[in-house]
Design an enzyme around this catalytic site. Structure first.
Site, short mmCIF file in Angstrom:
data_model
loop_
_atom_site.label_atom_id
_atom_site.label_comp_id
_atom_site.label_asym_id
_atom_site.label_seq_id
_atom_site.Cartn_x
_atom_site.Cartn_y
_atom_site.Cartn_z
N ILE A 1 0.84 -1.20 0.00
CA ILE A 1 0.00 0.00 0.00
C ILE A 1 0.87 1.25 0.00
O ILE A 1 1.62 1.50 0.94
CB ILE A 1 -1.01 -0.02 1.18
CG1 ILE A 1 -1.94 1.18 1.12
CG2 ILE A 1 -0.33 -0.18 2.51
CD1 ILE A 1 -3.16 1.05 2.02
N GLU A 2 0.78 2.01 -1.09
CA GLU A 2 1.65 3.17 -1.28
C GLU A 2 0.89 4.32 -1.93
O GLU A 2 -0.22 4.18 -2.40
CB GLU A 2 2.85 2.79 -2.15
CG GLU A 2 3.68 1.64 -1.62
CD GLU A 2 4.98 1.48 -2.37
OE1 GLU A 2 5.70 2.48 -2.53
OE2 GLU A 2 5.29 0.35 -2.81
#
Length: 341
Positions: free
Chosen positions: A160-161
């Site tokens: 998750i970025e």
């Protein structure tokens, strides 16, 4: 915050700054009281080799044949990246290649035929994220389930970025979707991988962990990527250990774990060689520091970005396909594969 090189990129050397961190949730005591969450999950250690699954990106970076890497290093598991949105709430490799019938499925079959297996990673820095394109937790869980079903996965990674990470609504959606997936797939090992500072997750990362605890998400490994720090002291190995200790404290606080259980629910995904930040180099000595830390604390995961880069650069070689430091082929992988959980 982190910028990435081919790391988790389809556009190399992209640099960006994450949005402002959301307001932290208040600690939730009830999550720690849930035995499904509070107990240390033995699943990761129960599958030989799963804890050491370096990333390989088959879409670019002149990827090596996974079976050649297996023969050369003894590694059994790979984390294959990345599953993205095709523009809607539908998962595809890199947002364009089909889950089945193509080169990606063929690679997975070849790894399994050689006695290995894969973790599949969803997300990364660039491209359309399922967490944003799927409008609800149930829809997002359905998209994740398509990937799990396509390969009968034993392990699943949410990397998750960028905008998926910085949006509080999306963070909650990812947590809720992953809880649905865990319920539907007993025994599935899950990781959530995110950026970090040298002292551990920033406010946004801590918020994500607290949301997981509040939701009763029995996540197997909260994983940080200790590079692209924007400044650090000491070696990258020492800075990475500092980041891991901060992560352990955040997970312990959110879930009410013991020290031992907290360590067993954290992980690290480093980067080999030169990162895309000037003056920041992760050496094999740094990897050995991380190996010692992993072996001491029995962490959930020791991975890195990436196998594609685990070789010296030649003249004009793309930075997505080499480490930028003097090394023998697969020198970093050979360190990571020593970790067995």
């Amino acid at each position: 915050m982190r910028k990435t090189i081919g790391v988790r990129l389809t556009a190399p050397l992209l640099a960006a700054t994450l949005g402002p961190a959301a307001l932290l949730l208040a600690p939730v005591a009830s999550a720690a009281a849930d035995p499904a969450v509070a107990a240390a999950d033995p699943a990761v250690a129960a599958v030989p080799g799963m804890a050491a699954a370096p990333y390989e990106y088959l879409g670019w970076g002149n990827p090596q044949k996974p079976t050649d890497v297996m023969k050369a290093t003894g590694v059994k598991w790979f984390t294959l990246a990345f599953i993205l949105s095709d523009g809607g709430c539908n998962p595809k490799w890199d947002g364009s290649r089909p889950l089945t019938g193509g080169s990606d499925e063929a690679a997975i079959k070849s790894i399994r035929a050689a006695g290995g297996d894969v973790v599949v990673s969803v997300g990364g820095w660039s491209g359309n994220k399922l967490g944003e394109k799927c409008s609800s937790a149930s829809a997002l869980a359905g998209a994740y389930q398509k990937v799990i079903d396509a390969y009968k996965l034993k392990a699943f990674d949410i990397d998750i970025e960028d905008t998926e990470f910085s949006n509080a609504t999306v963070r909650q959606r990812v947590v809720d979707a992953l809880k649905i997936v865990k319920t539907r797939n007993p025994g599935l090992v899950t990781y959530i991988t995110m950026g970090t500072t040298p002292t551990g997750p920033d406010a946004t990362g801590k918020d994500l962990i607290k949301r997981g605890a509040a939701a009763g998400l029995a996540n197997d490994g909260w994983v940080v990527m200790p590079f692209d720090f924007g400044g650090h002291s000491g070696t990258m190995g020492q800075a990475s250990v500092g980041a891991m200790e901060g992560l352990k404290a955040a997970v312990k606080s959110a879930y009410g774990y013991s020290d031992d259980a907290a360590y067993r629910h954290i992980g690290v995904s480093s980067m080999n060689g030169k990162t895309d930040e000037a003056g920041e180099t992760v050496t094999t000595a740094d990897f050995r520091t991380l190996l010692g830390y992993a072996q001491q604390h029995h962490i959930a995961r020791f991975a890195f970005w990436s196998v594609n880069r685990d070789r010296a650069c030649g003249s004009g070689t793309d930075a997505d396909a080499c480490s930028g430091v003097a090394q023998s082929p697969y020198e970093f992988t050979r360190i990571v594969v020593q970790y067995q959980g």
